[in-house]
Design an enzyme around this catalytic site. Structure first.
Site, PDB file in Angstrom:
ATOM      1  CE1 TYR A  14       0.570   1.641   4.311  1.00  0.00           C
ATOM      2  CE2 TYR A  14       0.705  -0.742   4.556  1.00  0.00           C
ATOM      3  CZ  TYR A  14       0.936   0.538   5.045  1.00  0.00           C
ATOM      4  OH  TYR A  14       1.534   0.707   6.274  1.00  0.00           O
ATOM      5  CB  CYS A  15       1.809   3.908  -1.641  1.00  0.00           C
ATOM      6  SG  CYS A  15       0.926   3.837  -3.213  1.00  0.00           S
ATOM      7  CB  THR A  16      -0.190   8.433  -0.404  1.00  0.00           C
ATOM      8  OG1 THR A  16       0.914   8.526   0.490  1.00  0.00           O
ATOM      9  CG2 THR A  16      -1.186   9.543  -0.096  1.00  0.00           C
ATOM     10  CB  ILE A  57      -3.568   5.220   2.780  1.00  0.00           C
ATOM     11  CG1 ILE A  57      -2.370   4.276   2.822  1.00  0.00           C
ATOM     12  CG2 ILE A  57      -4.082   5.471   4.188  1.00  0.00           C
ATOM     13  CD1 ILE A  57      -1.119   4.900   3.417  1.00  0.00           C
TER      14      ILE A  57
END
Length: 496
Positions: A347-349, A377
């Site tokens: 996951y990332c932003t 996210i």
């Protein structure tokens, strides 16, 4: 024939000035006509395009005068040779209508400039934009830019800069044949809509975050989705958050090798080889299963930088202690044992770093399975604000973070009390972010480390470096935060 009396009355001193004024007026008229003709030309060509062919920019078909054209050059040549007089007539009519509308608008709104349309309200800015962008473009570039600029004639300046506002975060991986034209289009589009932010364009796609009024962002989203290069995008691809144009110091649009800097040629590690995308609901279930079953065969991997994961992260994640995403491939290479025969949830932003990050991880051929959170996210927290992600979401603008829950998982670097509000280091030679709580800041503890704090106490600050490169080097060398940090730290386990 001029008589002697005429010579006596002739204003010799202002004669040259009058001639120059006439020349300037002629030059200005030519520019206006040229810009209007290019717009009419583009609209004429667009009107000949078959609607079905717009779905795929590589299979465009135009029909005109009983002929079928399959490439832009041929339809442009045909239009120039066969419809030149028609284009000229339409251009003159457009200029006459514009002049009439401008006079009526001026008469109607002389007491309220703020209610003028964009063209009437800021002619100087419009002229500056035309001179700096339009006049430097070739005819082909002009068509590529101006054909996809929305009509703003009925929208006031007040609508574009006033009222409710927001910040958009978006990306689109899509092959772009002429990134520089998309760049010029974005520059003009954002300028006209009074948006600020950062937009990166590359042959592999586009990545951006912009802020402005909701009226402006709605127009921007619509323009993006109507452009042939980005018709695969939907409104769901634009993540919205509270903010405004003031979250950014300016507008920066540029062409780069990558839309997110991983440091590897996109032709070698392509987004097309990314891991399987999971919707937020699916990702939530996977994380829940991992936590409940204490499954050691699953790794929850945070693809962001250390200062992002420090203030917010998923429970039991592996958060690399790296400063830049360009360090991520090296981190993977040096920690392959953590991923061998494992299912990896990434996951990332907003999802963009996972696209090529997951592709790189898959290229190592050590993982059993690689999955990634679609929309990042940001999308997850929209549906699960009290889910498995705790703390704040870091953002790359002057807000620094967004709050979706009340948890504070980080602490003040000086006193250790819970704190998650970043500010820039107070040292003039440092650009690091620091977590220093209000009581500590009141005591003057406003730097990121002891070295910078000591520099703040010096009466004579070091002189500014002579070049940007020297400045970057000085910041790295004189800051304890970067000096004492390993470029690629070794990891042995996931956080609790």
């Amino acid at each position: 024939m001029m008589m002697e009396g005429d010579l006596v009355d002739l204003d010799v001193e202002n004669l040259c000035e009058e001639n120059n004024k006439d020349k300037r007026e002629i030059s200005s008229t030519r520019k206006v006509y040229s810009r209007s003709r290019r717009r009419i030309f583009a609209e004429f060509v667009a009107s000949k395009k078959l609607p079905g062919s717009m779905l795929n920019s590589s299979e465009c078909i135009w029909l005109c005068c009983g002929h079928r054209f399959t490439d832009p050059t041929s339809i442009h040549t045909h239009t120039s040779s066969q419809h030149s007089r028609e284009i000229h007539t339409m251009t003159n009519e457009s200029l006459k209508n514009h002049q009439t509308d401008s006079k009526e608008l001026h008469q109607k709104n002389t007491d309220s400039l703020k209610l003028y349309s964009l063209d009437a309200y800021s002619p100087n800015l419009q002229e500056a934009l035309s001179d700096s962008v339009n006049d430097s473009m070739t005819e082909s570039e002009s068509l590529g830019v101006n054909s996809w600029i929305p009509d703003l004639s009925g929208i006031s300046e007040l609508e574009l800069v006033g009222g409710a506002s927001e910040v958009l975060l978006f990306y689109c991986y899509q092959e772009i044949r002429e990134p520089h034209i998309i760049c010029m289009w974005q520059q003009k589009l954002c300028f006209l809509l009074r948006l600020r932010g950062k937009v990166r364009v590359a042959s592999e796609g586009i990545n951006g975050t912009v802020g402005g009024s909701k009226r402006a962002t709605e127009i921007y989203i619509k323009a993006m989705m109507e452009h042939p290069s980005f018709r695969t995008m939907s409104t769901q691809d634009f993540k919205r958050s509270t903010g405004s144009a003031e979250c950014f110091p300016d507008l920066r649009v540029g062409v780069f090798n990558e839309i997110v800097p991983m440091g590897i040629n996109p032709e070698i590690i392509s987004y097309t080889a990314a891991g399987q995308h999971l919707e937020p609901e699916e990702f939530h279930r996977e994380v829940q299963t991992m936590i409940e079953e204490q499954n050691g065969d699953t790794v929850l991997l945070d693809c962001r930088n250390f200062y992002e994961s420090k203030i917010g992260q998923f429970q039991q994640c592996l958060a690399p202690d790296i400063r830049k995403f360009s360090y991520f491939p090296e981190f993977v290479d040096q920690n392959l044992h953590l991923f061998r025969d494992k299912k990896v949830l990434m996951y990332c932003t907003g999802g963009i770093r996972c696209e090529r990050g997951s592709a790189y991880l898959k290229s190592t051929s050590v993982c059993r399975e690689v999955l990634q959170l679609k929309g990042g996210i940001h999308k997850y927290l929209e549906q699960f604000p009290d889910g498995f992600y705790r703390g704040k979401l870091f953002v790359f603008d002057q807000r620094y973070s967004l709050a979706f829950n009340q948890d504070v998982i980080s602490v003040c670097v000086y006193c250790g009390r819970p704190w998650d509000q970043y500010q820039l280091c107070s040292s003039s030679l440092c650009s690091q972010l620091v977590l220093s709580c209000s009581p500590c800041r009141e005591r003057g503890l406003t730097a990121c480390c002891l070295i910078c704090q000591q520099k703040n106490g010096l009466v004579h600050q070091p002189s500014q470096p002579q070049s940007d490169e020297e400045g970057r080097k000085m910041k790295r060398e004189q800051c304890q935060c970067t000096n004492n940090r390993d470029r690629i730290p070794q990891h042995t386990s996931q956080s609790g």
